[in-house]
Structure formats: C-alpha cells, structure tokens
Design a protein around this motif. Structure first.
Motif, short mmCIF file in Angstrom:
data_model
loop_
_atom_site.label_atom_id
_atom_site.label_comp_id
_atom_site.label_asym_id
_atom_site.label_seq_id
_atom_site.Cartn_x
_atom_site.Cartn_y
_atom_site.Cartn_z
N ASP A 264 42.44 100.03 20.70
CA ASP A 264 42.95 98.91 19.90
C ASP A 264 44.41 99.09 19.53
O ASP A 264 45.22 98.16 19.68
N ARG A 287 40.35 93.81 18.65
CA ARG A 287 39.28 94.72 19.05
C ARG A 287 38.84 94.40 20.48
O ARG A 287 39.01 93.28 20.97
N ASN A 288 38.24 95.40 21.11
CA ASN A 288 37.85 95.26 22.50
C ASN A 288 36.88 94.11 22.71
O ASN A 288 36.98 93.37 23.71
N ASP A 289 35.91 93.91 21.81
CA ASP A 289 34.93 92.85 22.02
C ASP A 289 35.57 91.46 21.98
O ASP A 289 35.06 90.51 22.57
#
Length: 407
Positions: A264, A287-289
């Motif tokens: 992140d 964030r990755n999601d």
C-alpha cells in the motif's frame, strides 16, 4: 571482535550419500549435499553413464551442465544387470547415511535395494525416493518427468497469457523443486535419526517425493480459493493475479522491467514517482482490494510512464522512490552485475586441459560452514578403484571386475 575462518569441510562432513539415479531430480538433490560436505558416491552405467553428460552444450564431448550437476561427487560405474554389480551397490547402500534414488517405483526392489529390504538389515537407513507420482497411488508406476509434474501440479496452467496455450518455464523447474524437497526431507530424516540413537541405533525413514506434489506445494492459495469461492486461477501473462500492481512493462528502448508496487505504501510512492498524483491520492486505491478492480487502469498508467523512459532512467527513478523493480536479466547481465559480483556468485575453475571456466557459486551462504566446490563433475568411473578398495576389494578383484565388465 574477530570471527573465525569458515570451515570448508562443510556441515555435512562425515555423512555418506549413495546416489542411484540419472538426469535431474535425484542428482540435483545429491549435488546439494555434496556441495555442503557430504561424501556422495554416484553410481553410473559403465556404458555412457548419466545421460546428462551429453545434454545441452558440450565441451570435448561432455556437457558443461555436468561440471555443475556432479561437482564434488565420486563416480563409480556398476553394471546393475550383473549380480556382482548389484552386490557392490548393496554394500554401498548399507554403509550410506542417505540413499537418493529416482527410478520408477519397484526398480530398486528388483535389485534387492528397496527401502524395506535395506531397512531390515540397517534400521537407520534413510532413503530419499524421487519419482513422478510417488511410491503409492494408481499412477505410481507411470513415467513422470518434470514437465508432467509441472502440468499436473498446477504450474503450467497458470503460466502464460490467457489467450494462448500454457507456457513452460525455461528450465527444468519441476525436477529442481522436487530435488529441493528431497534435500529438506533428507535433513529432517537425518535429524530424527540422530535424535533417536544415531547411525548405530537410530530410526531411519523413507522420504517419498513426488514431482507433481512438489510443484503443487508451491501453488499458494489455489485450493482454498477454489474450495471456498469457486475461483480457478487463470493465466495472467506477466502479472501476479490479485496483487496490484505487480507486472512486467516495456521501456522505450525495448527492455522489459518488472515493477512490484503492490504494498500500500509502495503503491503511493510509485504513483508519485511516475507523476500520477491523482492515483496516489485516490482513497479507493489505498488498499490492494480496492486496486484489484482497477488493475487495467493502473497498469496502463505505469506502462504509459515506461513509454517515456529508457531502462536505466526508469530504474533510477524507481530506486529513488524505494519501489521494488528490476530489469529482466539474461546471463550476460548477471555476469557483469555488481550485486552478483559483490556476493561472489561465480567461481573460477579449470578443465583438465587448463581451460578456465566459471561456475555458479553455491547457495545458500552459511557463515561458518559454507558450501565449497572441491572438484567439477568427474570422469566416468573416475573413483572406481578408490571406492571399491575402501569396501575391501583387492586390486586383483577390481581388475577382474573390470575385465568382466562389472565396472
């Protein structure tokens, strides 16, 4: 504070290993033990020896690969079709701490060299058995090369681009991964044997390594993703699926560069470094999601920036921003790279005719007992007399074996 000089005998000094097998998985497993000090005796057929002696690029009729794959090993030729050859192999097996083999299941049993047969005489026997499908199951008797293990174990399915057939890695990765599992298993079995009484009274065991299972062991979250969410991971080219951004891009001079900005904080630094302040400050991408649904957009932004950079300029910018990145190296790049050179990743040796040759250095690096190359791959049968004399055979008996083509 002073540190003692490293002990080049190696951490496995005093350990005897018998290698029964050819080509890649078994010999690579034994090679690593030899590199760290074990005495490895490799049994080869008198006619031709291990086929890898003639694989790929040759010098004076012998593979350059052989110089690495068989370093520190002793070559003994035995005709395993002759009962005298099998008897000598059995003597060596019963004296060994570790036996490494990669024949099809059942072959050693026919030679009176199977694990249960040896264990009945020496309960401390440790045997590492590498095969395509393991020692049990409906496929155990089928031939299983590394390519088959890579395919069945899941690696080939996820390698390549989604609109093209699966690709293979450009090396025999399935065999090599199985070999590493064999080394790990051998060390754990040796630890258990020593903890239960050692060479004289300890408990040995069989280490059953299947090539497809070794590859399968690397497949990350494949199983729970399918079990819980019905997700089948597909081919994604140079990208790491579900972890964004982590992909391969092309610079304006045609070089390929890997950029792993998937942490992140790293993602934010990367976006600022390439001038995309808007993406760096987008809360959805923090964030990755949140980044995964916008993978194509992020990859396009990075590739557009790479289109304006040559490889050296791009790497300099990314290094200054503390973003993990690398040019994709060829062996030419490796052999002139300051990191490789600073870590002494190449060894200088000489062929018998005096020609110098570089070999890859030994990994991993141990501070007190590092691996050490004592000699390159031996000539076929080079250690026949030495090894058989140590078993108690006289010069006359050895000469008779040679005359009768037992050796």
């Amino acid at each position: 504070m002073t540190t003692s000089a490293p002990n080049l005998a190696g951490p496995l000094a005093g350990i005897k290993v018998l290698e029964l097998g050819t080509l890649i998985a078994g010999p690579f497993c034994a090679r690593m033990l030899a590199e760290f000090g074990a005495e490895v005796i490799k049994i080869e057929a008198p006619e031709g020896g291990d086929p890898i002696r003639q694989w790929r690029v040759l010098k004076d009729g012998t593979s350059l690969w052989w110089s690495v794959q068989a370093r520190n090993k002793k070559s003994v030729t035995l005709n395993m079709k002759d009962e005298r050859g099998r008897a000598i192999a059995r003597q060596l097996a019963l004296e060994a701490d570790i036996i490494i083999e990669n024949y099809r299941p059942g072959v050693l049993e026919k030679w009176d060299l199977g694990y249960e047969q040896l264990k009945a005489v020496n309960p401390a026997t440790i045997m590492v058995r590498l095969s395509g499908f393991g020692q049990t199951g409906p496929m155990k008797d089928l031939p299983g090369f590394g390519a088959v293990g890579e395919s069945m174990g899941g690696l080939r399915y996820v390698s390549g681009f989604p609109d093209r057939p699966p690709l293979r890695v450009g090396i025999s990765i399935g065999d090599s991964v199985a070999a590493l599992h064999g080394v790990i298993g051998a060390m754990m079995a040796l630890r258990h044997r020593d903890a239960t009484g050692g060479r004289e009274r300890g408990e040995g065991q069989m280490v059953d390594v299947a090539l497809y299972e070794s590859v399968f062991n690397l497949m990350e979250s494949l199983v729970p993703e399918y079990d819980q969410a019905g997700v089948i991971r597909e081919r994604t080219g140079g990208a790491l699926p579900g972890i964004v951004p982590s992909n391969t891009y092309t610079t304006r001079d045609g070089d390929n560069i890997v950029i792993a900005g998937n942490g992140d904080a790293i993602f934010k630094r990367l976006m600022l470094a390439i001038g995309r302040i808007d993406l760096a400050g987008d809360p959805q991408l923090a964030r990755n999601d949140g980044r995964v649904p916008r993978t194509a957009e992020i990859d396009h932004a990075i590739q557009s920036w790479c289109d304006t950079q040559d490889i050296d300029g791009a790497l300099a910018v990314l290094k200054a921003a503390d973003v993990p990145s690398s040019k994709i190296y060829s062996v030419r790049d490796m052999m002139s790279d300051p990191q490789f050179l600073a870590r002494d990743m190449f060894e200088q040796h000489h062929f018998p005719d005096g020609t110098p040759v570089k070999l890859p250095a030994i990994s991993p690096k141990l501070s007190a007992t590092p691996g050490h190359t004592k000699w390159m791959g031996p000539a076929l049968g080079q250690h026949n007399d030495e090894v058989l004399a140590a078993l108690g055979y006289s010069a006359q008996q050895i000469a008779a074996f040679r005359q009768d083509k037992v050796l």
